[in-house]
Scaffold this motif. Sequence first.
Motif, short mmCIF file in Angstrom:
data_model
loop_
_atom_site.label_atom_id
_atom_site.label_comp_id
_atom_site.label_asym_id
_atom_site.label_seq_id
_atom_site.Cartn_x
_atom_site.Cartn_y
_atom_site.Cartn_z
N LEU B 45 55.41 53.74 61.76
CA LEU B 45 55.68 52.45 62.43
C LEU B 45 54.45 51.93 63.18
O LEU B 45 54.52 50.91 63.87
N ASP B 46 53.33 52.67 63.07
CA ASP B 46 52.09 52.33 63.77
C ASP B 46 52.27 52.32 65.30
O ASP B 46 51.67 51.52 66.02
N VAL B 47 53.12 53.23 65.77
CA VAL B 47 53.22 53.46 67.22
C VAL B 47 53.05 54.97 67.47
O VAL B 47 53.66 55.54 68.38
N GLY B 48 52.19 55.58 66.66
CA GLY B 48 51.97 57.02 66.77
C GLY B 48 50.75 57.34 67.60
O GLY B 48 50.24 56.49 68.34
N PHE B 49 50.29 58.57 67.44
CA PHE B 49 49.17 59.06 68.23
C PHE B 49 47.95 58.13 68.17
O PHE B 49 47.37 57.78 69.20
#
Lengths: 251, 251
Positions: B45-49
Motif C-alpha cells: 500500500l506504499d505505507v511501509g518501512f
Amino acid sequence: MSLRIKEYTVDYLLTAGECNPEEKMPVQLLVSRIIEVATFHANHLDVGFARLSLEGLAWVLSRVSLEMKRWPGVNETYSLTTWVEDVNRHFSQRNFEIKSGDEVLGYASSVWMGIDVKKRQSGDLSLLESMRDVISDKRCPIDRFPRINFSSDGQVLTGNDYRFRYCDCDFNRHVNTVRYVELLLNEWDLDFYDAHKVRRFDIAFMHEARYGEEVVVTRQKSSDDDNAYLCMISRGGEPLSKARIIFTNNI
Amino acid sequence: MSLRIKEYTVDYLLTAGECNPEEKMPVQLLVSRIIEVATFHANHLDVGFARLSLEGLAWVLSRVSLEMKRWPGVNETYSLTTWVEDVNRHFSQRNFEIKSGDEVLGYASSVWMGIDVKKRQSGDLSLLESMRDVISDKRCPIDRFPRINFSSDGQVLTGNDYRFRYCDCDFNRHVNTVRYVELLLNEWDLDFYDAHKVRRFDIAFMHEARYGEEVVVTRQKSSDDDNAYLCMISRGGEPLSKARIIFTNNI
C-alpha cells in the motif's frame, strides 16, 4: 516423473522486524533460512518430512558453514539457491548461494544426517538413491568445515550459562539448532557487534539438549587469527556443539 | 494508480523445524507471521518501512489479540489474510484470518502506532489518510482486547527473571516484541504444554526494553476463568508488557 529442479531458489524480503541492531540480517535468521530452503527443496524432490516419516526417518542438521561478503540490509530483497553436492545412505551435503539481485553476498554449506526417529541414531537412507540424479556441479567456493579444537596453551573463557526453556524446544522435543547459534552469538555484547560483523560462521551439532537442561558456553581466541574464536556449548563437561566464528570490522 | 489489494493473503508451509514439541505451530511463530504479513501489506500500500522512514516515522506494534480454534500441524499449509479495519493519524488497526484450505483456524487483531523514530513518541501519520480507502468491512469475530489488571486479593506468582542479550534486540535497538511473547510462554513447562494448548493470547506492549536490562515475569490466575492467566513483564517495578493467556485442554 515430474520435473525435478536441481537448483532451487526462494526469494525473501528482509523486514525491519527481522533485522539485528546494526540493521542487517542476523546470523541466526540466515541459519533459519538455510533450514527452510533445504526443507522446501527436499519436499520438492519427495525426500522431505512426509516421505521420510513414512519410514520412521527424519533429517537432522549436522553441520553448517557460512561465509558472507555482505549481509542483506533492512528492506532489501535477497534470494537463497540450494543444490545437492553429494548424498549417500547416511547423509547429504547441500550448498547455498545467497544473492541480492545479481550480486553474490555469500555461500553456505550444510551436512544433514538421516536419523531413525525412534532409535535416535543414524538411519539407512537407501531411499535417497533417487537424489543422486539431482546432484549439481555448481560450485560452492568457500573453505571446508574446519577442525575445531581448543588449544591446551590458550586461555579458555567461561561465558554465559543457560537453562533451556519451553520456546527453545522444537518438533523433535529437543533444543532447536537455531538456539545454539543464538547462545553463541550472545557471548558478545551490543557494542562489539556495532564494531564487528560475522564474516564466517561454522557450527557442528554433536548431541541433542533437552528441556530444562543447563549448558555453559566456553570460548578461546584462535591462535592463528586475532578475529577468530573457537566456541563450545557443553552440558556437564560433555560438548554438545562446537563452533568457530570469524569477525571482521563493521566499517 | 495501481491496484491496491484490500485483503492481502500469504501462504505458508509449517516445517518440522518451526513446530513446537506438540508438533503444532508455536504462538510466537504466529505473532512473527502477523508482523510479517502486516509488513508486506503495508509495503504493497506504499505505507511501509520505506515510505514512513522518508518522514522519520516507523510502525510499532502496540497490541495483539489472537484466538485459535485449531493450530496448524507439522507439514500443513496455512494462510494469513490481513485487512485494515481502521486508521487515523496516530494508529491503525489490522485484522487477520488464519486458514488451512477452506477451514478457518482462527483470527487475530492488532494495533500499530506510528512513532517518530528520533523522539520515540507518537508521530503524526497524516500521510496515512490514503489508507482510508482500503478499509475493509470483512469481519473479525473475536472479542476485543480485554482489560488486564491484577486483582489485589489474588495470589501473584513471581516467575523467571531474564536479562536481555544481543539476539533479543532488533532494528530499533530494543527488545523484539516476539521475545516478550516467548518470555511469557516460558512461564509454563513442557509437561503443561503437552496437556494444554493456547486458545487465546492478548498482549500489550507498553514500554521498550533495551540490551542488558533485567526483567521479571509475574502472573496471576484470572478470578473468572480457571484456565486464564494475567501476566506482566516488568523492569524495576515498571510494567513493560501486560498479557492474558487462556489455555484449553490439549485433547
